[in-house]
Design a protein around this motif. Structure first.
Motif, short mmCIF file in Angstrom:
data_model
loop_
_atom_site.label_atom_id
_atom_site.label_comp_id
_atom_site.label_asym_id
_atom_site.label_seq_id
_atom_site.Cartn_x
_atom_site.Cartn_y
_atom_site.Cartn_z
N TYR A 1 28.32 108.05 13.95
CA TYR A 1 29.13 108.49 12.82
C TYR A 1 28.24 108.76 11.60
O TYR A 1 27.27 108.07 11.36
CB TYR A 1 30.18 107.43 12.46
N LEU B 1 35.89 98.89 13.28
CA LEU B 1 35.69 99.85 14.37
C LEU B 1 36.77 100.92 14.37
O LEU B 1 36.48 102.12 14.45
CB LEU B 1 35.72 99.10 15.71
N ASP B 2 38.03 100.51 14.27
CA ASP B 2 39.13 101.48 14.31
C ASP B 2 39.24 102.26 13.01
O ASP B 2 39.45 103.47 13.01
CB ASP B 2 40.46 100.77 14.59
N ARG C 1 27.98 104.83 17.32
CA ARG C 1 28.76 106.00 17.72
C ARG C 1 28.27 107.29 17.07
O ARG C 1 28.88 108.33 17.22
CB ARG C 1 30.24 105.76 17.35
N GLN D 1 28.42 97.95 17.45
CA GLN D 1 29.28 99.01 18.01
C GLN D 1 29.71 100.00 16.93
O GLN D 1 29.89 101.18 17.20
CB GLN D 1 30.55 98.38 18.61
N SER E 1 36.79 105.12 12.24
CA SER E 1 37.06 106.38 12.94
C SER E 1 37.91 107.31 12.09
O SER E 1 37.77 108.53 12.16
CB SER E 1 37.79 106.11 14.27
N VAL F 1 45.00 101.24 10.44
CA VAL F 1 44.59 102.62 10.72
C VAL F 1 45.51 103.60 10.00
O VAL F 1 45.07 104.54 9.34
CB VAL F 1 44.62 102.89 12.25
N ASN G 1 36.51 94.33 14.48
CA ASN G 1 37.46 95.15 15.24
C ASN G 1 38.27 96.06 14.32
O ASN G 1 38.63 97.17 14.70
CB ASN G 1 38.36 94.27 16.12
N SER H 1 34.38 90.72 20.61
CA SER H 1 33.34 91.73 20.53
C SER H 1 32.16 91.28 19.67
O SER H 1 31.00 91.35 20.07
CB SER H 1 33.96 93.00 19.97
#
Lengths: 315, 256, 403, 285
Positions: free
Chosen positions: C142, C114-115, C140, C136, C118, C89, C111, C181
């Protein structure tokens, strides 16, 4: 504490506080993670450094903080602040409940028992529906890294002040007495059960808030990242590296190690892990009492301090 | 054989500490067997006996480090045998450890200051005040000049003094001294004997476990003798030392 | 002494601020990515690192990208996230704010995606990623995140479709999945597909991630005698599963299939002959039927890739190339380097690549059928997509009856 | 029948677990080092056997003693050169330094062996035989037998040989060890070497049953840790036996409670034992 030193600390804090205004987004990013690590190390210091109980259950408190906040926000649409409180309450209750039986164990046995609890907790959360089971939970995206930074800094300041108070208080002396010799402490009038449990609860409080802040910051939580026991290992390493049982040691340990890790990761990329490992090994050999003691030792006796450490602890 | 509770012949007041049929077993092994005796306010009672007689166990039972298997303990008339260790300390029972337990990472001063912060109710509440108290007790036990050294830098005799200073800093009503003279030379023993007398004169009741007979003779108002966990004699020093069972216990030990 | 402490504390901040000097070249478009080159996920992460490099070099060799009337070269800024999500990230933030890369490519695994996505959304910089398939990522809302792996829920759709056309037709299915997930999403979707196909689920078990022992699950499966085992998890676990199937002599009457591993050369090499007969799936095969503007076709790509890196590409690598090509195509269409314009162009494009026909759905995720594959005599054979491509070895012989 | 099969699975798996824990318990009990790099040693042992098998064609079972010898030398040097320097500092420091070693070894393994998955696959690796309707896999059975064999040898060494007595004396008291006329530095190095050799043996067997990659170590360290605690640190047979308990408990839990709870069961068992037997826990204080 000398007044000049207080002024210096305040100045450093003020400098840190204006990073989001003057610094780059990368520094803010790095800052959030480092400040939170410092909080985690400092919280671990309360139970591990002052009280002498090497907890591997702090990742449970972190995870509960993460999930308390995430569930409140994602499932009940509660505001962030309320989420943090939920997480903190959850973690403190947990500390209270597990503390009573587990704090009867000492040393390595306490460590392994708490490690067991953290593994169990991860499995529990990966099976309950309200926590999103294994799919994880998604939190709303916020473009407010400055806020996360200042929150983390505020939390760290609160945590350091709390530890400072501990180091000066009757409570803290009681914890140190427990660390040094629990039987002697009890026969001296220290309510060891109460003190140990209080220390664990305090540790849980700060750890869980750090978890909550991180959850909202990263926007996605799942059991594997929330109850990551390697995170606990890092708390221990940062504390021991900086100097357990001191007020600023864990913070400095977290700052230095985070910086080393980050710089290595960005400058020499793939060999970073190797050097990180080497740094830790060398640090243990030459400064087994942490940076805090290193600073004092070098001032006292110069470079021979390093060699004296080896002479002192080798076979 | 087991003397039952005796009220103090000297003062006629209620005793400070009463032990009644106190017993401790470790997995079938009886270490202390139905021992009863009283400790009167203001006296020095010596607890003697050959090695393994159960003396230290008895001290542990009184201080609360071990729970008794049977029997009762009363301190100032109230039951204390179910109280946790720290509550007994808060009531005014302080002890030293035969195997010394200094806080190795702390200075001598902070060792004693910690004791001053805790101990019997009503002591120092700030670290500053506790340190002032501590300095006083270090001076009293002759350790004042080493106040700022870490405990792990102190030698055996100094650690004994530190143990004593820590116990005194707790402002006890009852002081349990577990072999504070072991390993000291003759001059040091005389010093400690003087110190203990001064403590008694300040109004503290003392239970002393000791092998150094010279010290026992010069200090003890009364003597209690344990052998194989049982109380075999009690009374003033001269009487007890002439008791044939006591002689046998010691000589038998020597022969073996 | 304490002064030294504070200085030490302030030092990293100073160093970092010095380290973040930005640079921007006039005729270069930089794509940034942070992938797993070391650590737990390095084994798959390398596909992304290598494929990004190869794709960018190849596009540059063919003249780069023309935006408006100016030609640009592509460049890659790549970090190793050491299989640490939180580090990845921070590295994406660094890519955007300090390295000033123009656009983002993705990491491996759901996973991470996902982060990291963002961050892209936060800074409104497009990210095209070929490493995360979990729904997932796209649930969201996005705007700046696009993906070239199809939804996890549909991974087994074509396999189940094929089961209807097999003879004898399988009826009872054992469903086994990891508890992370992505795999939970696969299992959830598979359950629904099985239900609508009218098949029975006789075993439905979840196992803990990083588990190496399947003896209990396999014994249970053996006692229920299913026709088919559908399995979802990670490569190392698939490997252990097959080895333990053999040693415990577990033989489903029909076949057994895996979400991962089977198309991967390394996996087949590690298992040797024991890999034979296993079914799997891939979104991509190195055939000459997939034309490509830069590489010629998928088969040519596979050849170049193998020559350059010494191992065979699989769908991860192809998907990573498609991510880079997505930028090359949409930049030309957008006629501008402005992130929002490029973003709109990506959402609208449609082109043929060596990976697949690329067109992003409303939520940003591509929709692709999985091709059912089987390892036959140590070779990977495509078996079924909407109809049979090759004859499957079915039913799979028991372990004891293999030569 | 299913139940019987599950118990057999658990027993066989447990033997290997026990062997993994054996070396860790020895090092922990004698040197008071909780070796976080133990799993990395297992991994290294696995790779040694792998390369002996694939490049020199040595049968994996025959390669085990070679791997053990190499790992012994490695462990000996590591203790002699590095760990002896800090052995007398706080327990947390040994935890820290072995964590650092784990990071270094894992990295070097990726550099040297690549991140590819490997399996040690001799012809008999997947073989099995039926016994009263139960399928008994051969490789885990061999691992099980070797675990007991090595536990027996370790026991003989500790209880019947002068070297072993010196090692046990060291566990009690360093001064006593000097009475045996052995240089404690060497003695520590030998003990750590034996621990590494046992880890190496279990690595070879693990590669035959499961797979090898540079990253297999960490979870194995955790497993060995738990078993060492349950088995106690002083009796090799008790360590292997507690491996069996964990193996059976996990297998049963996987079937009746759900496989995702397998870890919960082993760690739960551990916490329960610790809390119910505080006397043992206090002794370690």
């Amino acid at each position: 504490m000398r007044p000049r030193f207080v002024i210096l600390l305040v100045a450093v804090t003020a400098l840190l506080a204006i990073v989001p205004i003057v610094g780059s987004p990368v520094m803010v990013q790095f800052g959030i993670s480092t400040l939170l690590f410092a909080v985690l190390a400092q919280s671990w210091n309360i139970i591990g450094g002052f009280t002498g109980y090497p907890s591997f259950g702090n990742s449970v408190f972190y995870g509960l903080g993460v999930y308390g906040t995430a569930i409140a926000m994602a499932k009940f649409s509660l505001p962030f602040g309320v989420g943090l409180v939920c997480g903190a309450i959850l973690a403190m209750l947990c500390a209270l409940l597990i503390g009573l039986p587990v704090l009867r164990l000492r040393g390595q046995y306490f460590a392994i028992a708490t490690l067991g609890l953290s593994v169990a907790m991860a499995a529990v959360f990966s099976n309950i529906e309200i926590a999103g089971a294994n799919i994880g939970l998604i939190l709303p995206l916020t473009r407010a890294d400055g806020m996360f930074y200042e929150l983390s800094l505020g939390l760290l300041v609160a945590c350091v002040l709390c530890v400072f108070w501990i180091s000066r208080s009757r409570f803290g002396m009681g914890l140190i007495a427990i660390r040094e010799d629990e039987h002697a402490a009890a026969s001296m009038g220290v309510n060891t059960t109460l003190y140990k449990t209080m220390a664990l609860v305090l540790s849980a409080l700060f750890t869980s808030i750090a978890g909550g802040i991180h959850a909202y910051f990263i926007t996605f939580v799942d059991p594997a990242s929330a109850f990551d026991s390697t995170l606990n290992v890092r708390m221990v390493i940062m504390t021991v590296f900086g100097g357990p049982g001191t007020v600023l040691g864990p913070v400095v340990g977290a700052f230095v190690l985070s910086a080393v890790y980050e710089l290595l990761a960005n400058w020499i990329s793939t060999a970073a892990a190797l050097l990180f490992g080497v740094v830790i090994v060398v640090a243990v050999i030459f400064m087994p009492r942490g940076i805090a003691d290193l600073a004092a030792g070098i001032r006292r006796q110069g470079i021979s301090y390093l060699l004296q450490n080896i002479r002192r602890y080798r076979l | 054989m087991n003397a039952s509770s005796i009220t103090s012949p000297a003062t006629g007041m209620a005793p400070l500490l009463q032990t009644q049929d106190i017993t401790k077993r470790f997995q079938g092994l009886v270490s202390v067997n139905h021992v009863s005796f009283d400790l009167n306010d203001g006296e020095i009672l010596a607890l003697i006996g050959p090695n393994g007689a159960g003396k230290t166990t008895l001290v542990n039972l009184i201080s609360g480090t071990l729970p008794p298997s049977e029997g009762e303990l009363r301190f100032q008339g109230t039951r204390i045998d179910t109280l946790p260790t720290y509550r007994r300390a808060r009531l005014g029972i302080a002890r030293t450890f035969q195997v010394m337990k200094p806080f190795r990472d702390l200075t001598a001063l902070d060792n004693v200051a910690t004791a001053a912060l805790f101990g019997q109710r009503g002591g120092a509440t700030t670290r500053q005040a506790a340190r002032e108290d501590a300095r006083k007790w270090l001076d009293f036990t002759g350790l004042g000049h080493r106040a700022d050294q870490r405990a792990d830098a102190l030698g055996g005799p100094d650690l004994k003094r530190l143990e004593l200073a820590k116990a005194l800093a707790q402002r006890p009503k009852l002081l349990l001294l577990d072999e504070v003279m072991a390993g000291l030379n003759a001059v040091e023993i005389d010093e400690v004997v003087e110190v203990i007398k001064q403590i008694r004169d300040s109004g503290v009741t003392i239970l002393i476990v000791e092998h150094v007979m010279k010290a026992v003779r010069s200090l003890a108002d009364r003597v209690v003798v344990l052998h194989h966990g049982e109380l075999i004699a009690q009374g003033n020093a001269e009487t007890v030392f002439q008791d044939p069972r006591v002689v046998e216990a010691y000589l038998g030990k020597r022969r073996a | 002494m304490r002064y030294t402490l504070t200085l030490l504390a302030a030092l990293p901040a100073l160093i970092l601020s010095a380290a973040t000097l930005a640079q921007a070249d006039d005729d270069v478009i930089t794509l940034g990515a942070s992938v797993q080159q070391t650590g737990q996920q390095a084994n798959t992460g390398r596909y992304y690192a290598d494929a990004y490099k190869l794709a960018i070099d190849t596009i540059n060799a063919k003249g780069g990208v023309k935006v408006g009337d100016k030609s640009y070269k592509l460049a890659l800024k790549l970090y190793d996230n050491q299989s640490d999500v939180n580090l990845s990230v921070r590295q994406y933030v660094q890519l955007i704010t300090a390295d000033k890369v123009n656009y983002l490519l993705g990491p491996f695994a759901s996973n991470y995606a996902l982060d990291d996505s963002s961050v892209a959304e936060k800074y409104q910089i497009p990210m095209v990623q070929g490493g995360g398939a979990s729904g997932q990522i796209y649930a969201r809302g996005y705007k700046y995140v696009f993906g070239t792996l199809p939804p996890a829920e549909d991974y087994y759709a074509s396999t189940i479709d094929m089961m209807g056309k097999l003879d004898p037709k399988p009826a009872n299915v054992a469903l086994i999945s990891a508890d992370d997930s992505f795999d939970v999403s696969v299992a959830k979707g598979t359950r629904e597909h099985l239900k609508s196909a009218g098949l029975n689920i006789v075993v439905d078990e979840k196992f803990a991630e990083n588990n190496a022992d399947f003896a209990s699950i396999l014994s249970l499966v053996k006692s229920k005698t299913p026709d088919v085992i559908l399995w979802s998890g990670h490569e190392t676990e698939a490997l252990n599963f097959i080895r333990q199937m053999k040693s415990l002599d577990v033989n489903p009457k029909g076949f057994y299939a895996f979400t991962v591993g089977v198309p991967t050369a390394d996996f087949r090499k590690a298992l040797g002959n024991d890999a034979n007969y296993a079914f799997g799936m891939t979104t991509w095969l190195p055939t000459d039927k997939l034309p490509d503007q830069w590489f010629g076709n998928a088969a040519d790509f596979a050849k170049v890739y193998k020559e350059k890196f010494g191992y065979d590409p699989d769908y991860h690598a192809a998907s990573a190339v498609a991510d880079v090509e997505t930028y090359a195509v949409s930049l030309a269409k957008a006629g501008s380097l402005e992130p929002p314009k490029v973003r709109d162009a990506i959402a609208a494009i449609e082109f043929d690549s060596l990976y697949a026909h690329i067109k992003y759905g409303e939520n940003g995720q591509i929709v692709l059928p999985q091709v059912v594959v089987q390892i036959q005599n140590n070779e990977l054979m495509p078996v079924y997509s909407t109809d049979f491509l090759n004859k499957p070895q079915y039913p799979v012989p028991a372990w004891g009856e293999r030569k | 029948m299913l139940l019987a099969q599950i118990i057999v699975n658990g027993v066989l798996l447990g033997g290997l677990y026990g062997l993994m824990a054996l070396g860790m318990a020895l090092v922990w009990g004698v040197l008071n080092i909780v070796n976080l790099a133990h799993g990395a040693f297992v991994m290294l042992g696995g790779y040694i056997v792998y390369y002996l098998f694939t490049t020199l064609g040595i049968d994996p079972l025959a390669a085990l003693p070679i791997a053990m010898a190499l790992m012994f030398a490695f462990g000996y040097l590591l203790q002699y050169v590095v760990l002896n320097q800090i052995i007398r500092s706080a327990m947390l420091n040994t935890l820290l330094i072995t964590f650092g070693l784990d990071v270094v070894l894992t990295y070097l393994a990726q550099l040297g062996f690549s991140a590819d998955f490997r399996t040690i696959a001799p012809s008999y690796a997947g073989a099995n035989f039926g016994l009263l309707g139960i399928t008994v896999p051969v490789a885990p059975l061999a691992a099980f037998a070797i675990a007991w064999l090595l536990a027996g040898l370790t026991w003989l060494l500790l209880n019947r040989l002068p070297l072993g007595r010196a090692i046990r004396a060291t566990a009690q008291n360093l001064v006593a060890a000097r009475l045996y006329g052995v240089n404690p530095r060497r003695l520590y190095a030998v003990t750590f070497g034996i621990g590494a050799a046992l880890a190496g043996a279990s690595g070879g067997l693990y590669g035959m049953i499961s797979h090898l990659s540079p990253y297999v170590g960490a979870p194995l360290t955790a497993k060995a840790f738990v078993i060492a605690v349950i088995g106690g640190l002083h009796n090799p047979f008790a360590v292997v036996a507690s491996g069996l308990i964990i193996g059976i408990a996990e297998s049963l839990a996987a079937l009746y409670v759900g496989p995702t709870y397998a870890n919960v069961i082993s760690f739960g068992l551990l916490v329960l034992i610790l809390v119910l037997r505080p006397s043992r826990a206090l002794r370690a204080a």
